[in-house]
Design a protein around this motif. Structure first.
Motif, mmCIF file in Angstrom:
data_model
loop_
_atom_site.group_PDB
_atom_site.id
_atom_site.type_symbol
_atom_site.label_atom_id
_atom_site.label_comp_id
_atom_site.label_asym_id
_atom_site.label_seq_id
_atom_site.Cartn_x
_atom_site.Cartn_y
_atom_site.Cartn_z
ATOM 1 N N VAL A 91 0.817 -1.222 0.000
ATOM 2 C CA VAL A 91 0.000 0.000 0.000
ATOM 3 C C VAL A 91 0.847 1.267 0.000
ATOM 4 C CG1 VAL A 91 -1.795 -1.238 1.264
ATOM 5 C CG2 VAL A 91 -0.213 0.242 2.519
ATOM 6 N N LYS A 92 2.149 1.096 0.123
ATOM 7 C CA LYS A 92 3.038 2.263 0.160
ATOM 8 C C LYS A 92 2.834 3.103 -1.097
ATOM 9 C CE LYS A 92 6.709 1.078 2.204
ATOM 10 N NZ LYS A 92 8.021 0.484 2.539
ATOM 11 N N ASP A 93 2.816 4.410 -0.921
ATOM 12 C CA ASP A 93 2.627 5.388 -2.008
ATOM 13 C C ASP A 93 1.189 5.485 -2.488
ATOM 14 O OD1 ASP A 93 5.780 4.351 -3.412
ATOM 15 O OD2 ASP A 93 5.387 5.983 -2.005
ATOM 16 N N ARG A 94 0.299 4.654 -1.935
ATOM 17 C CA ARG A 94 -1.125 4.755 -2.290
ATOM 18 C C ARG A 94 -1.971 5.131 -1.081
ATOM 19 N NH1 ARG A 94 -3.951 0.432 -3.871
ATOM 20 N NH2 ARG A 94 -2.651 -1.070 -2.748
ATOM 21 N N PHE A 95 -1.586 4.631 0.091
ATOM 22 C CA PHE A 95 -2.337 4.880 1.319
ATOM 23 C C PHE A 95 -1.557 5.834 2.214
ATOM 24 C CE2 PHE A 95 -4.796 0.562 1.574
ATOM 25 C CZ PHE A 95 -5.244 0.761 0.274
ATOM 26 N N THR A 96 -2.293 6.647 2.968
ATOM 27 C CA THR A 96 -1.675 7.554 3.925
ATOM 28 C C THR A 96 -2.417 7.474 5.252
ATOM 29 O OG1 THR A 96 -1.029 9.093 2.166
ATOM 30 C CG2 THR A 96 -1.001 9.932 4.424
ATOM 31 N N ILE A 97 -1.669 7.215 6.320
ATOM 32 C CA ILE A 97 -2.247 7.182 7.651
ATOM 33 C C ILE A 97 -1.969 8.503 8.354
ATOM 34 C CG2 ILE A 97 -0.211 6.117 8.723
ATOM 35 C CD1 ILE A 97 -2.168 4.518 10.506
ATOM 36 N N SER A 98 -2.939 8.983 9.101
ATOM 37 C CA SER A 98 -2.768 10.223 9.851
ATOM 38 C C SER A 98 -3.639 10.152 11.106
ATOM 39 C CB SER A 98 -3.158 11.434 8.998
ATOM 40 O OG SER A 98 -4.521 11.365 8.615
ATOM 41 N N ARG A 99 -3.412 11.072 12.018
ATOM 42 C CA ARG A 99 -4.225 11.083 13.230
ATOM 43 C C ARG A 99 -4.458 12.504 13.699
ATOM 44 N NH1 ARG A 99 -1.246 7.600 17.686
ATOM 45 N NH2 ARG A 99 -3.029 8.256 18.962
ATOM 46 N N ASP A 100 -5.599 12.690 14.328
ATOM 47 C CA ASP A 100 -5.953 13.961 14.943
ATOM 48 C C ASP A 100 -6.130 13.687 16.427
ATOM 49 O OD1 ASP A 100 -7.173 16.229 15.950
ATOM 50 O OD2 ASP A 100 -8.413 16.550 14.192
ATOM 51 N N ASN A 101 -5.130 14.016 17.217
ATOM 52 C CA ASN A 101 -5.161 13.678 18.628
ATOM 53 C C ASN A 101 -6.231 14.458 19.379
ATOM 54 O OD1 ASN A 101 -3.141 11.758 18.449
ATOM 55 N ND2 ASN A 101 -1.511 13.229 18.845
ATOM 56 N N ALA A 102 -6.574 15.630 18.891
ATOM 57 C CA ALA A 102 -7.627 16.413 19.538
ATOM 58 C C ALA A 102 -8.971 15.694 19.446
ATOM 59 C CB ALA A 102 -7.718 17.790 18.910
ATOM 60 N N LYS A 103 -9.124 14.898 18.393
ATOM 61 C CA LYS A 103 -10.365 14.161 18.190
ATOM 62 C C LYS A 103 -10.214 12.678 18.511
ATOM 63 C CE LYS A 103 -12.008 17.225 14.494
ATOM 64 N NZ LYS A 103 -12.456 17.296 13.076
ATOM 65 N N ASP A 104 -8.997 12.263 18.911
ATOM 66 C CA ASP A 104 -8.741 10.836 19.172
ATOM 67 C C ASP A 104 -9.171 9.983 17.986
ATOM 68 O OD1 ASP A 104 -9.452 11.108 22.712
ATOM 69 O OD2 ASP A 104 -7.532 11.024 21.668
ATOM 70 N N THR A 105 -8.803 10.438 16.819
ATOM 71 C CA THR A 105 -9.216 9.769 15.590
ATOM 72 C C THR A 105 -8.016 9.533 14.693
ATOM 73 O OG1 THR A 105 -11.419 10.790 15.700
ATOM 74 C CG2 THR A 105 -10.711 9.940 13.567
ATOM 75 N N VAL A 106 -7.982 8.374 14.083
ATOM 76 C CA VAL A 106 -6.949 8.039 13.105
ATOM 77 C C VAL A 106 -7.638 7.807 11.765
ATOM 78 C CG1 VAL A 106 -6.998 5.560 13.610
ATOM 79 C CG2 VAL A 106 -4.949 6.589 12.618
ATOM 80 N N TYR A 107 -6.952 8.176 10.710
ATOM 81 C CA TYR A 107 -7.507 8.108 9.362
ATOM 82 C C TYR A 107 -6.631 7.243 8.470
ATOM 83 C CZ TYR A 107 -9.821 12.297 11.159
ATOM 84 O OH TYR A 107 -10.531 13.183 11.922
ATOM 85 N N LEU A 108 -7.253 6.704 7.440
ATOM 86 C CA LEU A 108 -6.508 5.996 6.402
ATOM 87 C C LEU A 108 -7.052 6.466 5.055
ATOM 88 C CD1 LEU A 108 -4.303 3.832 5.903
ATOM 89 C CD2 LEU A 108 -6.177 2.206 5.570
ATOM 90 N N GLN A 109 -6.282 7.313 4.407
ATOM 91 C CA GLN A 109 -6.643 7.768 3.072
ATOM 92 C C GLN A 109 -6.133 6.749 2.059
ATOM 93 O OE1 GLN A 109 -8.377 10.641 1.950
ATOM 94 N NE2 GLN A 109 -8.262 9.529 0.004
ATOM 95 N N MET A 110 -7.043 6.193 1.293
ATOM 96 C CA MET A 110 -6.693 5.138 0.347
ATOM 97 C C MET A 110 -6.962 5.641 -1.066
ATOM 98 S SD MET A 110 -8.256 1.835 2.361
ATOM 99 C CE MET A 110 -9.951 2.349 2.093
ATOM 100 N N ASN A 111 -5.905 5.757 -1.841
ATOM 101 C CA ASN A 111 -5.999 6.203 -3.232
ATOM 102 C C ASN A 111 -5.593 5.092 -4.181
ATOM 103 O OD1 ASN A 111 -6.657 8.806 -2.259
ATOM 104 N ND2 ASN A 111 -4.502 9.411 -2.214
ATOM 105 N N SER A 112 -5.937 5.248 -5.427
ATOM 106 C CA SER A 112 -5.573 4.269 -6.465
ATOM 107 C C SER A 112 -5.934 2.856 -6.020
ATOM 108 C CB SER A 112 -4.074 4.364 -6.784
ATOM 109 O OG SER A 112 -3.741 5.663 -7.207
ATOM 110 N N LEU A 113 -7.132 2.690 -5.540
ATOM 111 C CA LEU A 113 -7.545 1.402 -5.005
ATOM 112 C C LEU A 113 -7.588 0.333 -6.084
ATOM 113 C CD1 LEU A 113 -10.206 2.698 -2.513
ATOM 114 C CD2 LEU A 113 -8.312 1.183 -1.916
ATOM 115 N N LYS A 114 -7.242 -0.891 -5.670
ATOM 116 C CA LYS A 114 -7.212 -2.041 -6.560
ATOM 117 C C LYS A 114 -8.179 -3.096 -6.036
ATOM 118 C CE LYS A 114 -2.242 -1.290 -7.186
ATOM 119 N NZ LYS A 114 -0.885 -1.902 -7.067
#
Length: 120
Positions: free
Chosen positions: A62-85
């Motif tokens: 998933v490298k170069d297609r997915f991006t993980i991030s987090r917003d600690n103020a919201k206690d939330t983690v995200y996974l942006q998934m691009n170019s899905l297969k």
């Protein structure tokens, strides 16, 4: 009570994008991870992120297609998934743990999962 609740899954065509969210309650985790399980396959590491968001790790698939991030103020983690297969089709699980790691044994709490289906 500690809870991890995923959202954002769905059906998308190949080449499309989805953004998964995981809201944590009851505890703040030093590390958050995403795993997935495709039908008939074992659970697979996808991505992980440290508490400050500076440390990240990705599976090669998933490298170069997915991006993980987090917003600690919201206690939330995200996974942006691009170019899905189509091979990204799986149930995606959020996990909370102590270290940024690929091993599921390093995570103590798990969400219920959200289905991602990529059509060809």
């Amino acid at each position: 009570q500690v809870q991890l609740v995923e959202s954002g899954g769905g059906l998308v065509q190949a080449g499309g994008s989805l953004k998964l969210s995981c809201a944590a309650s009851g505890r703040t985790f030093r590390a958050m991870g995403w795993f997935r399980r495709a039908p008939g396959k074992e659970r697979q590491f996808v991505a992980a992120i440290g508490g400050s968001g500076g440390a990240t790790r990705y599976a090669d698939s998933v490298k170069d297609r997915f991006t993980i991030s987090r917003d600690n103020a919201k206690d939330t983690v995200y996974l942006q998934m691009n170019s899905l297969k189509p091979e990204d089709t799986a149930v995606y699980y959020c996990a909370g743990g102590r270290l940024v790691a690929e091993s599921s044994r390093m995570y103590d709490y798990w969400g219920q999962g959200t289905q991602v289906t990529v059509s060809s």
